[in-house]
Design a protein around this motif. Structure first.
Motif, PDB file in Angstrom:
ATOM      1  N   VAL A 124      -2.231 -17.874   3.841  1.00 41.87           N
ATOM      2  CA  VAL A 124      -2.663 -16.579   3.328  1.00 41.87           C
ATOM      3  C   VAL A 124      -1.398 -15.743   3.166  1.00 41.87           C
ATOM      4  O   VAL A 124      -0.715 -15.436   4.136  1.00 41.87           O
ATOM      5  N   GLY A 125      -1.060 -15.444   1.908  1.00 44.91           N
ATOM      6  CA  GLY A 125       0.185 -14.737   1.688  1.00 44.91           C
ATOM      7  C   GLY A 125       0.447 -14.473   0.214  1.00 44.91           C
ATOM      8  O   GLY A 125      -0.235 -15.050  -0.648  1.00 44.91           O
ATOM      9  N   GLU A 126       1.368 -13.614  -0.186  1.00 46.16           N
ATOM     10  CA  GLU A 126       2.108 -12.926   0.851  1.00 46.16           C
ATOM     11  C   GLU A 126       1.409 -11.623   1.187  1.00 46.16           C
ATOM     12  O   GLU A 126       0.927 -10.929   0.298  1.00 46.16           O
ATOM     13  N   ILE A 127       1.372 -11.321   2.453  1.00 47.24           N
ATOM     14  CA  ILE A 127       0.654 -10.156   2.952  1.00 47.24           C
ATOM     15  C   ILE A 127       1.586  -9.381   3.877  1.00 47.24           C
ATOM     16  O   ILE A 127       2.595  -9.911   4.333  1.00 47.24           O
ATOM     17  N   GLY A 128       1.252  -8.135   4.134  1.00 46.50           N
ATOM     18  CA  GLY A 128       2.105  -7.372   5.041  1.00 46.50           C
ATOM     19  C   GLY A 128       2.116  -5.902   4.702  1.00 46.50           C
ATOM     20  O   GLY A 128       1.104  -5.340   4.261  1.00 46.50           O
ATOM     21  N   ILE A 129       3.281  -5.286   4.881  1.00 48.47           N
ATOM     22  CA  ILE A 129       3.435  -3.842   4.653  1.00 48.47           C
ATOM     23  C   ILE A 129       4.767  -3.591   3.961  1.00 48.47           C
ATOM     24  O   ILE A 129       5.800  -4.155   4.349  1.00 48.47           O
ATOM     25  N   ASP A 130       4.737  -2.750   2.932  1.00 49.15           N
ATOM     26  CA  ASP A 130       5.928  -2.371   2.180  1.00 49.15           C
ATOM     27  C   ASP A 130       5.954  -0.855   2.050  1.00 49.15           C
ATOM     28  O   ASP A 130       5.094  -0.267   1.392  1.00 49.15           O
ATOM     29  N   LEU A 131       6.922  -0.229   2.707  1.00 46.95           N
ATOM     30  CA  LEU A 131       7.035   1.231   2.642  1.00 46.95           C
ATOM     31  C   LEU A 131       8.226   1.674   1.794  1.00 46.95           C
ATOM     32  O   LEU A 131       8.593   2.841   1.805  1.00 46.95           O
ATOM     33  N   TYR A 132       8.809   0.734   1.057  1.00 48.13           N
ATOM     34  CA  TYR A 132       9.913   1.072   0.171  1.00 48.13           C
ATOM     35  C   TYR A 132       9.405   1.790  -1.072  1.00 48.13           C
ATOM     36  O   TYR A 132       9.975   2.791  -1.503  1.00 48.13           O
ATOM     37  N   TRP A 133       8.320   1.264  -1.642  1.00 42.61           N
ATOM     38  CA  TRP A 133       7.823   1.800  -2.909  1.00 42.61           C
ATOM     39  C   TRP A 133       6.835   2.945  -2.725  1.00 42.61           C
ATOM     40  O   TRP A 133       6.825   3.887  -3.508  1.00 42.61           O
ATOM     41  N   ASP A 134       5.968   2.850  -1.714  1.00 45.55           N
ATOM     42  CA  ASP A 134       4.893   3.836  -1.606  1.00 45.55           C
ATOM     43  C   ASP A 134       4.425   3.962  -0.158  1.00 45.55           C
ATOM     44  O   ASP A 134       3.755   3.076   0.364  1.00 45.55           O
ATOM     45  N   LYS A 135       4.800   5.056   0.474  1.00 42.71           N
ATOM     46  CA  LYS A 135       4.385   5.288   1.862  1.00 42.71           C
ATOM     47  C   LYS A 135       2.958   5.818   1.959  1.00 42.71           C
ATOM     48  O   LYS A 135       2.335   5.749   3.019  1.00 42.71           O
ATOM     49  N   SER A 136       2.434   6.349   0.856  1.00 43.73           N
ATOM     50  CA  SER A 136       1.113   6.991   0.900  1.00 43.73           C
ATOM     51  C   SER A 136      -0.016   5.994   1.127  1.00 43.73           C
ATOM     52  O   SER A 136      -1.119   6.382   1.528  1.00 43.73           O
ATOM     53  N   THR A 137       0.246   4.712   0.873  1.00 42.06           N
ATOM     54  CA  THR A 137      -0.803   3.702   1.026  1.00 42.06           C
ATOM     55  C   THR A 137      -0.725   2.979   2.378  1.00 42.06           C
ATOM     56  O   THR A 137      -1.370   1.949   2.570  1.00 42.06           O
ATOM     57  N   LEU A 138       0.029   3.519   3.313  1.00 45.56           N
ATOM     58  CA  LEU A 138       0.250   2.823   4.583  1.00 45.56           C
ATOM     59  C   LEU A 138      -1.056   2.415   5.261  1.00 45.56           C
ATOM     60  O   LEU A 138      -1.199   1.268   5.702  1.00 45.56           O
ATOM     61  N   GLU A 139      -1.991   3.331   5.371  1.00 43.64           N
ATOM     62  CA  GLU A 139      -3.216   3.023   6.122  1.00 43.64           C
ATOM     63  C   GLU A 139      -4.019   1.910   5.465  1.00 43.64           C
ATOM     64  O   GLU A 139      -4.541   1.031   6.157  1.00 43.64           O
ATOM     65  N   ILE A 140      -4.121   1.918   4.134  1.00 42.84           N
ATOM     66  CA  ILE A 140      -4.880   0.827   3.504  1.00 42.84           C
ATOM     67  C   ILE A 140      -4.065  -0.463   3.476  1.00 42.84           C
ATOM     68  O   ILE A 140      -4.642  -1.558   3.513  1.00 42.84           O
ATOM     69  N   GLN A 141      -2.735  -0.348   3.464  1.00 45.45           N
ATOM     70  CA  GLN A 141      -1.909  -1.551   3.596  1.00 45.45           C
ATOM     71  C   GLN A 141      -2.156  -2.208   4.954  1.00 45.45           C
ATOM     72  O   GLN A 141      -2.288  -3.436   5.056  1.00 45.45           O
TER      73      GLN A 141
END
Length: 255
Positions: free
Chosen positions: A92-109
């Motif tokens: 299952v991938g690729e999955i995770g968290i990316d705060l480089y492009w958009d921090k506003s989606t953190l919670e749904i990420q």
């Protein structure tokens, strides 16, 4: 010598003009195992076509990339689950968290990441993690899901030695690619302190091409530059390094 590229986007539009030639170049040089991460549902058809065209070489993943976690992410996660239920996947991938492009989606990420980890556990599959400027957040989710049924690859690992050990503590191999050849990549300074049993090779093609191709389109054949770099770091032959890292990939992906 069998070389495994554990992370390559061979369906990318960047290869539309010469995909078969590019894949042939890699296979001719011993890169015969390609693990194909998903991005979102729009690429599913192209991924399945790759598998159809190269059934002995292509091993697909299903997942929703963190930069593609948008307002419709629940629909995308339903697609991931549908694919896992109806087709053979190796991670299952690729999955995770990316705060480089958009921090506003953190919670749904975070929600999407956690949900997909649970899908991986349901299907007894490894996860392949994307982490960009989000080590703390990724480790927080991994901590909440840790256990013998959590395992996989920390793709494109660019953290510190301490973060490497933390990733390994969650049963993750470290995916090492072109960044290891960069002058400012930093990971080459401590990689020899990480046992080779924790390392797999990757390109992330068409991204992150190794030196001397940095800044150009990456392709799976360029994994030989990563192999060469790590051979020097670990002071082992390229053949031995290919053998060990391919064995490590088999331990993770079960093939």
């Amino acid at each position: 010598m069998i070389i495994t590229d554990t992370h390559t986007h061979l369906y990318s539009e960047a290869f539309d003009e010469d995909r078969d030639e590019m894949i042939s170049r890699a296979i001719e040089q011993g890169v015969t195992r390609f693990f194909i991460p998903a991005i979102d549902s729009t690429y599913t058809e192209a991924m399945l076509q790759l598998e159809k065209d190269y059934p002995e070489n292509m091993f697909l993943m299903s997942g929703l990339h963190p930069t593609h976690v948008k307002d419709n992410y629940k629909d995308e996660l339903e697609h991931v689950e549908h694919m896992l239920a109806n087709h053979k996947f190796y991670a299952v991938g690729e999955i995770g968290i990316d705060l480089y492009w958009d921090k506003s989606t953190l919670e749904i990420q975070k929600a999407a990441f956690k949900h997909q980890i649970q899908l991986a556990k349901k299907y007894k599959l490894p996860i392949v993690i994307h982490c960009r400027e989000a080590f703390g957040e990724v480790f927080e989710v991994l901590e909440s899901e840790k256990g013998d049924d959590l395992f996989g690859v920390f793709h494109c690992f660019t953290g510190s030695l301490e973060q490497a050990h933390q990733a390994i503590s969650y049963n993750m191999k470290l995916g090492i690619g072109g960044v290891s050849t960069f002058k400012n990549g930093k990971i080459d300074q401590f990689l020899n302190e990480i046992d080779l049993k924790h390392i797999v090779l990757e390109t992330d093609a068409p991204y992150l091409a190794p030196v001397p191709f940095r800044g150009k389109r990456n392709e799976s054949a360029y994994i030989l530059k990563v192999l060469e770099k790590l051979s020097g770091i670990y002071n082992v032959s390229e053949e031995k390094l290919a053998e060990i890292t391919t064995a490590n990939s088999k331990a993770i992906f079960k093939i």
